[in-house]
Design an enzyme around this catalytic site. Sequence first.
Site, mmCIF file in Angstrom:
data_model
loop_
_atom_site.group_PDB
_atom_site.id
_atom_site.type_symbol
_atom_site.label_atom_id
_atom_site.label_comp_id
_atom_site.label_asym_id
_atom_site.label_seq_id
_atom_site.Cartn_x
_atom_site.Cartn_y
_atom_site.Cartn_z
ATOM 1 N N GLY A 45 0.826 -1.194 0.000
ATOM 2 C CA GLY A 45 0.000 0.000 0.000
ATOM 3 C C GLY A 45 0.858 1.241 0.000
ATOM 4 C CD GLN A 50 3.373 5.737 2.618
ATOM 5 O OE1 GLN A 50 2.433 5.177 2.075
ATOM 6 N NE2 GLN A 50 4.352 5.072 3.192
ATOM 7 C CB CYS A 92 5.121 2.216 7.588
ATOM 8 S SG CYS A 92 4.692 3.664 6.628
ATOM 9 C CG LEU A 93 6.556 0.973 1.602
ATOM 10 C CD1 LEU A 93 5.935 1.323 0.255
ATOM 11 C CD2 LEU A 93 7.678 -0.049 1.428
ATOM 12 C CG HIS A 134 -0.519 1.225 7.258
ATOM 13 N ND1 HIS A 134 0.429 0.846 8.172
ATOM 14 C CD2 HIS A 134 0.126 2.031 6.365
ATOM 15 C CE1 HIS A 134 1.593 1.401 7.851
ATOM 16 N NE2 HIS A 134 1.431 2.126 6.747
ATOM 17 C CD GLU A 135 -1.390 2.519 2.732
ATOM 18 O OE1 GLU A 135 -0.990 3.685 2.613
ATOM 19 O OE2 GLU A 135 -0.618 1.561 2.960
ATOM 20 C CG HIS A 138 0.178 6.693 5.423
ATOM 21 N ND1 HIS A 138 1.329 7.204 5.982
ATOM 22 C CD2 HIS A 138 0.446 5.387 5.197
ATOM 23 C CE1 HIS A 138 2.242 6.252 6.080
ATOM 24 N NE2 HIS A 138 1.726 5.126 5.615
HETATM 25 ZN ZN LIG Z 1 2.680 3.335 5.679
#
Ligand SMILES: [Zn+2]
Length: 169
Positions: A45, A50, A92-93, A134-135, A138
């Site tokens: 995701g 991000q 998380c990225l 999670h998204e 963000h």
């Molecule tokens: Zn994330």
Amino acid sequence: MIRPILKYGAGTLHEKATEVGTITPDINTLVNDMIDTMYAAPGIGLAAPQIGVGLRIFVVDISIGRDPNGLLVLMNPEIVERDGMQLEEEGCLSVPGFNATVVRASRFVVKGRDRSWAERTHEGTALLARAFQHEMDHLDGALFVDRLRGIKRDMIVRKIRKLTKAGKW
Ligand SMILES: [Zn+2]
């Protein structure tokens, strides 16, 4: 085009994103870039903040490209229903190298606009439910680290600060 992924501490990641007005060529390009960036990472995701864009858009594919119908693009997502509870490791990225157990709803229904501006509702359980939550976080400027309490959270934040000071973040 693959874009650089911002890391914990970068402004846009910690701010509430604004709604998308309508589809424009720029939005289309942005969505393509988000998809490219997610698959290249690879991740399941990615949210627009991000990559430094404060708009309420996320892309999710828990199959990481293996399922041709796995890719979901959602703009201006809203929670429809949430129930149950799951406790799993999450990463998380934007927080590379860190994982923690995060409490999430086990079932999550979300609605929003797809890339042709049609209204879509998606129901997720298990990993997909977790990815949606999670998204969505963000888009409100929250990272999984913000969902943790006490020592675990402090430990991650302290390590990130150290890495930042050392120029390794
Ligand atoms: Zn994330």
